[in-house]
Design a protein around this motif. Structure first.
Motif, PDB file in Angstrom:
ATOM      1  N   GLY A  13       1.180  -1.355   0.016  1.00 53.90           N
ATOM      2  CA  GLY A  13       0.142   0.089  -0.392  1.00 53.90           C
ATOM      3  C   GLY A  13       1.148   1.101   0.256  1.00 53.90           C
ATOM      4  N   GLY A  14       0.445   2.189   0.197  1.00 55.18           N
ATOM      5  CA  GLY A  14       1.218   3.414   0.443  1.00 55.18           C
ATOM      6  C   GLY A  14       2.106   3.542   1.562  1.00 55.18           C
ATOM      7  N   ASP A  15       3.686   3.663   0.795  1.00 52.24           N
ATOM      8  CA  ASP A  15       4.422   4.232   2.089  1.00 52.24           C
ATOM      9  C   ASP A  15       3.787   5.251   3.358  1.00 52.24           C
ATOM     10  OD1 ASP A  15       4.916   6.067   0.309  1.00 52.24           O
ATOM     11  OD2 ASP A  15       6.312   6.760   1.091  1.00 52.24           O
ATOM     12  N   ARG A  66      15.533   6.347   8.309  1.00 52.18           N
ATOM     13  CA  ARG A  66      15.222   6.866   6.863  1.00 52.18           C
ATOM     14  C   ARG A  66      13.151   6.662   6.517  1.00 52.18           C
ATOM     15  NH1 ARG A  66      18.670   3.634   3.209  1.00 52.18           N
ATOM     16  NH2 ARG A  66      17.173   3.816   1.364  1.00 52.18           N
ATOM     17  N   GLY A  67      13.155   8.004   5.337  1.00 52.53           N
ATOM     18  CA  GLY A  67      11.186   7.616   4.956  1.00 52.53           C
ATOM     19  C   GLY A  67      11.701   6.814   4.187  1.00 52.53           C
ATOM     20  N   GLY A  68      10.049   6.417   4.085  1.00 52.13           N
ATOM     21  CA  GLY A  68       9.659   5.603   2.703  1.00 52.13           C
ATOM     22  C   GLY A  68       9.671   4.144   2.969  1.00 52.13           C
ATOM     23  N   THR A  69       9.984   3.090   1.983  1.00 52.35           N
ATOM     24  CA  THR A  69      10.387   1.960   2.727  1.00 52.35           C
ATOM     25  C   THR A  69      11.291   1.042   2.190  1.00 52.35           C
ATOM     26  OG1 THR A  69       9.620  -0.292   2.564  1.00 52.35           O
ATOM     27  CG2 THR A  69       7.875   1.242   2.003  1.00 52.35           C
ATOM     28  N   ILE A 126       1.074  -5.794  10.712  1.00 46.49           N
ATOM     29  CA  ILE A 126       1.057  -4.120  11.390  1.00 46.49           C
ATOM     30  C   ILE A 126       0.880  -2.970  10.515  1.00 46.49           C
ATOM     31  CG2 ILE A 126       3.598  -3.043  12.432  1.00 46.49           C
ATOM     32  CD1 ILE A 126       5.230  -5.400  12.205  1.00 46.49           C
ATOM     33  N   PRO A 127      -0.066  -1.779  11.769  1.00 50.39           N
ATOM     34  CA  PRO A 127      -0.415  -0.971  10.971  1.00 50.39           C
ATOM     35  C   PRO A 127       0.638  -0.011  10.473  1.00 50.39           C
ATOM     36  CG  PRO A 127      -0.715  -1.356  13.460  1.00 50.39           C
ATOM     37  CD  PRO A 127       0.096  -2.438  13.098  1.00 50.39           C
ATOM     38  N   GLY A 128       0.451   0.026   9.146  1.00 49.90           N
ATOM     39  CA  GLY A 128       1.395   0.973   8.780  1.00 49.90           C
ATOM     40  C   GLY A 128       1.144   2.418   7.969  1.00 49.90           C
ATOM     41  N   THR A 129       0.293   3.209   7.793  1.00 50.81           N
ATOM     42  CA  THR A 129      -0.558   3.845   7.184  1.00 50.81           C
ATOM     43  C   THR A 129      -0.473   5.179   8.064  1.00 50.81           C
ATOM     44  OG1 THR A 129      -2.625   5.032   6.265  1.00 50.81           O
ATOM     45  CG2 THR A 129      -2.734   3.613   7.612  1.00 50.81           C
ATOM     46  N   ILE A 130      -0.425   6.483   6.594  1.00 50.28           N
ATOM     47  CA  ILE A 130      -0.154   8.029   7.338  1.00 50.28           C
ATOM     48  C   ILE A 130      -1.722   8.024   7.820  1.00 50.28           C
ATOM     49  CG2 ILE A 130       1.965   9.172   5.993  1.00 50.28           C
ATOM     50  CD1 ILE A 130      -0.530  10.694   4.289  1.00 50.28           C
ATOM     51  N   LEU A 255       4.068  15.182  -0.293  1.00 47.19           N
ATOM     52  CA  LEU A 255       4.771  15.436   0.011  1.00 47.19           C
ATOM     53  C   LEU A 255       4.986  15.223   1.980  1.00 47.19           C
ATOM     54  CD1 LEU A 255       4.485  18.496   2.212  1.00 47.19           C
ATOM     55  CD2 LEU A 255       4.770  19.397   0.783  1.00 47.19           C
ATOM     56  N   GLN A 256       3.747  14.855   2.269  1.00 48.42           N
ATOM     57  CA  GLN A 256       2.697  14.320   3.772  1.00 48.42           C
ATOM     58  C   GLN A 256       3.355  13.077   3.917  1.00 48.42           C
ATOM     59  OE1 GLN A 256      -1.758  15.632   4.088  1.00 48.42           O
ATOM     60  NE2 GLN A 256      -1.285  15.657   2.165  1.00 48.42           N
ATOM     61  N   ARG A 257       3.709  12.204   2.943  1.00 45.76           N
ATOM     62  CA  ARG A 257       3.737  11.053   3.219  1.00 45.76           C
ATOM     63  C   ARG A 257       5.186  10.776   3.502  1.00 45.76           C
ATOM     64  NH1 ARG A 257       0.407   7.519  -0.307  1.00 45.76           N
ATOM     65  NH2 ARG A 257       2.613   6.481  -1.850  1.00 45.76           N
ATOM     66  N   GLY A 258       6.024  11.655   3.265  1.00 42.36           N
ATOM     67  CA  GLY A 258       7.949  11.748   3.043  1.00 42.36           C
ATOM     68  C   GLY A 258       8.359  12.063   3.962  1.00 42.36           C
TER      69      GLY A 258
END
Ligand code: F6P
Length: 324
Positions: A13-15, A66-69, A126-130, A255-258
């Protein structure tokens, strides 16, 4: 139940910032447990297409900040089909993967549940989402970082909004959920938030205007969830219905996800990673690791993805009181 010797880990899904901290945690906790770790690249897509590599403790060095995956991610259409999941299961068999640890949001965990049911595979989510929209957990990995990024942006927008006496509609992510919009509005001292959870019976825009905010202030900032036309929709309405106002739109977008994860997200991700391995050691399966009142809990994946997570009405009240 079959003893676990090998786990597979993927992000899907979304990083979200903090995913790397979680990959590091799952990898090291699994190695501590005496297991082999296979990293699966590009989420479910990579499991279907055999994009798998064994990880050592060194594979996850220097990634916590580090951001992202580093595993990359994808939204897989093929995995939605039984054939796609069949291929994914065959890749698991090829590497002897006994259990999967999946970091992602709603769609990713729905995929986890599907393969778990069809092939009797132990899966831990594992819940990973902004978006912070998974039921049963107070926070998801990435939400705190995204919230801080938004607040930093809105602080900057306020400088120009005040200088020009303008109304700014700032659109933020969240898919169907208003957590980012509501809480960033409180944290940035915005005048209002327009969120999906509050849109059933009242016209939120008319409410904002009629409360006379513009009488006491020359500029206003309204946070808007991306749903249903988002900020553009409301800006156009104001331009038509209240032409006296100078209206601008700012869509914050990806930009909110980085960016670097906050300390909160790094700690949360590290705790979730270790808890996911502990859960497997205890024989748990098909659960999502969660945090409630700072305590780790386990929630059945089926509940986490099916039930809508409500927004606390108190937050709506706080913003409304403080924006007079
Ligand atoms: O789920 C995370 C999220 O960033 C949502 O807030 C947003 O609606 C969506 O992903 C955007 O997805 P994509 O990056 O695929 O356009």
């Amino acid at each position: 139940m079959k003893e676990i010797k090998t786990v597979g880990i993927l992000t899907s899904g979304g990083d979200a910032p903090g995913m790397n901290a979680c990959i590091r945690s799952v990898t090291r906790a699994s190695i501590c447990a005496g297991w082999k770790v296979f990293a699966i690249y590009r989420g479910w897509e990579g499991l279907i297409h055999d994009e798998v590599r064994e990880f050592t403790t060194e594979s996850v060095s220097s990634i916590i900040q580090r951001g992202g995956t580093i595993l990359k991610t994808a939204r897989s259409e093929e995995f939605r089909t039984p054939e796609g999941r069949g291929k994914a299961y065959r890749t698991m068999q090829k590497y002897g993967i006994d259990a999967l640890i999946v970091i992602g949001g709603n769609g990713s965990l729905a995929g986890a549940q599907a393969i778990a049911q069809e092939y009797d595979v132990p899966v831990i989510g594992i819940p990973g989402t902004i978006d912070n929209d998974l039921f049963g957990t107070d926070s998801t990995i990435g939400y705190d970082t995204a919230l801080n990024t938004i607040v930093e942006c809105v602080d900057k927008i306020r400088d120009t909004a005040t200088s020009h006496d303008r109304i700014f509609f700032v659109e933020v992510m969240g898919r169907d959920a208003g957590f980012l919009a509501q809480n960033s509005a409180i944290a940035a001292g915005a005048e209002a938030a327009i969120i999906p959870e509050d849109s059933t019976d009242i016209d939120q825009l008319a409410n904002f205007i009629s409360r006379g905010i513009r009488k006491s202030k020359n500029s206003s900032i309204v946070l808007v969830s991306e749903k249903d036309g988002g900020a553009m929709h409301y800006a156009e309405r104001v331009r038509k219905e209240y032409p006296q106002y100078d209206v601008k739109v700012s869509i914050l977008g990806h930009l909110q996800r980085g960016g670097k994860p906050t300390a909160f997200d790094r700690i949360l991700a590290s705790r979730f990673g270790v808890a996911s391995v502990e859960a497997l050691k205890e024989g748990q399966r098909n659960i999502m690791v969660a945090i409630r009142n700072d305590q780790i809990e386990y929630v059945p994946i089926a509940r986490a993805i099916k039930i809508d997570k409500p927004i606390d009405r108190e937050l709506i009240n706080v913003l409304s009181i403080l924006s007079i």
